[in-house]
Scaffold this active site. Structure first.
Site, mmCIF file in Angstrom:
data_model
loop_
_atom_site.group_PDB
_atom_site.id
_atom_site.type_symbol
_atom_site.label_atom_id
_atom_site.label_comp_id
_atom_site.label_asym_id
_atom_site.label_seq_id
_atom_site.Cartn_x
_atom_site.Cartn_y
_atom_site.Cartn_z
ATOM 1 N N GLY A 1 0.806 -1.211 0.000
ATOM 2 C CA GLY A 1 0.000 0.000 0.000
ATOM 3 C C GLY A 1 0.839 1.261 0.000
ATOM 4 O O GLY A 1 1.667 1.455 0.879
ATOM 5 N N SER A 2 0.649 2.142 -0.972
ATOM 6 C CA SER A 2 1.536 3.282 -1.092
ATOM 7 C C SER A 2 1.051 4.227 -2.185
ATOM 8 O O SER A 2 -0.089 4.149 -2.619
ATOM 9 C CB SER A 2 2.958 2.790 -1.396
ATOM 10 N N ARG A 3 1.966 5.107 -2.640
ATOM 11 C CA ARG A 3 1.594 6.113 -3.632
ATOM 12 C C ARG A 3 2.811 6.466 -4.483
ATOM 13 O O ARG A 3 3.952 6.379 -4.030
ATOM 14 C CB ARG A 3 1.070 7.345 -2.900
#
Length: 249
Positions: free
Chosen positions: A207-209
């Protein structure tokens, strides 16, 4: 024709197949699978089944499907699968602006369009280069683990900056940003490496960006709320820089 390379011009024969698992995730899958098997042997079914499903989830997280990159040298493709959550005008990070004293000139300090792509745990987490060119810098910055969907995550969270420069001088910067449960950013390339558009350059666990800093004057071709596919979705198009356009061969 059979055996011909698959592309977006109708060549080659396509068929569905299970995506491969990136080597970075195989060890995690083996650990959870071994734990599930051990619990099953001990007749601890209340733990064995959840661990079995966790194994499937881990393998799905690290899936590494093939992508068909647009055959357009002016295209800037998405570096990540996910949801476009922010499109805004901001100056590039200082790490992408500064000169390194060598061949790598930094980006301008003037505001450019930043496209932020949020990756949930259900998205593919292999990140890809937006353009073909030379990796001019890879800069890791330790930081916090705030919700990656927040705007301030670009400045506060653990992150890793990339700057890729095309042969004609066009530069695209992008940043991997860790999130709430992401605890490791893994690069696959280093400064000086040559990469193709859509080539794998790294991943972020769980989970990240990814923020993409488009060249000055470039208009995005995506909208806020749109889903992107790494290596396939075109974020923008940019030709040669005016200064160099007349000398291209």
């Amino acid at each position: 024709m059979a055996g011909e390379i698959l592309d977006n011009r109708g060549r080659g024969e396509a068929g569905w197949s299970w995506p491969t698992i990136h080597p970075e995730g195989r060890k995690f899958g083996l650990i959870t699978a071994a734990a599930s098997f051990g619990c099953a042997i001990m007749a601890w079914e209340t733990l064995a089944w959840p661990l079995a499903f966790l194994t499937l989830g881990v393998l799905a997280f690290f899936r590494d499907p093939q992508r068909i990159v647009p055959q357009d040298e002016n295209a800037i493709v998405a570096p990540a699968d996910g949801l476009v959550t922010l499109i805004t005008q901001v100056p590039p990070p200082p790490e992408l602006q500064m000169d390194d004293g060598g061949e790598s000139r930094g980006m301008s300090s003037e505001p450019v369009t930043r496209v932020s792509i949020f990756m949930s745990v259900f998205d593919v987490h292999i990140n890809r280069s937006p353009i073909a060119g030379t990796v001019r810098r890879v800069v890791y910055i330790p930081g916090k683990f705030l919700n990656a969907d927040l705007d301030k995550a670009s400045e506060d969270n653990e992150r890793q900056h990339f700057l890729v420069e095309r042969q004609d001088g066009v530069q695209v910067g992008f940043t991997q940003i860790a999130g709430l449960i992401a605890r490791r950013i893994v690069p696959f390339v280093k400064p000086g490496d040559m990469v193709g558009a859509g080539q794998r350059v790294g991943l972020i666990r769980f989970g990240s960006r990814v923020d993409v800093y488009l060249p000055a004057g470039t208009e995005p071709k995506v909208l806020k709320g749109q889903k992107t596919v790494a290596g396939e979705t075109v974020l923008a198009e940019v030709g040669a820089t005016p200064m160099l356009e007349g000398v291209r061969l």
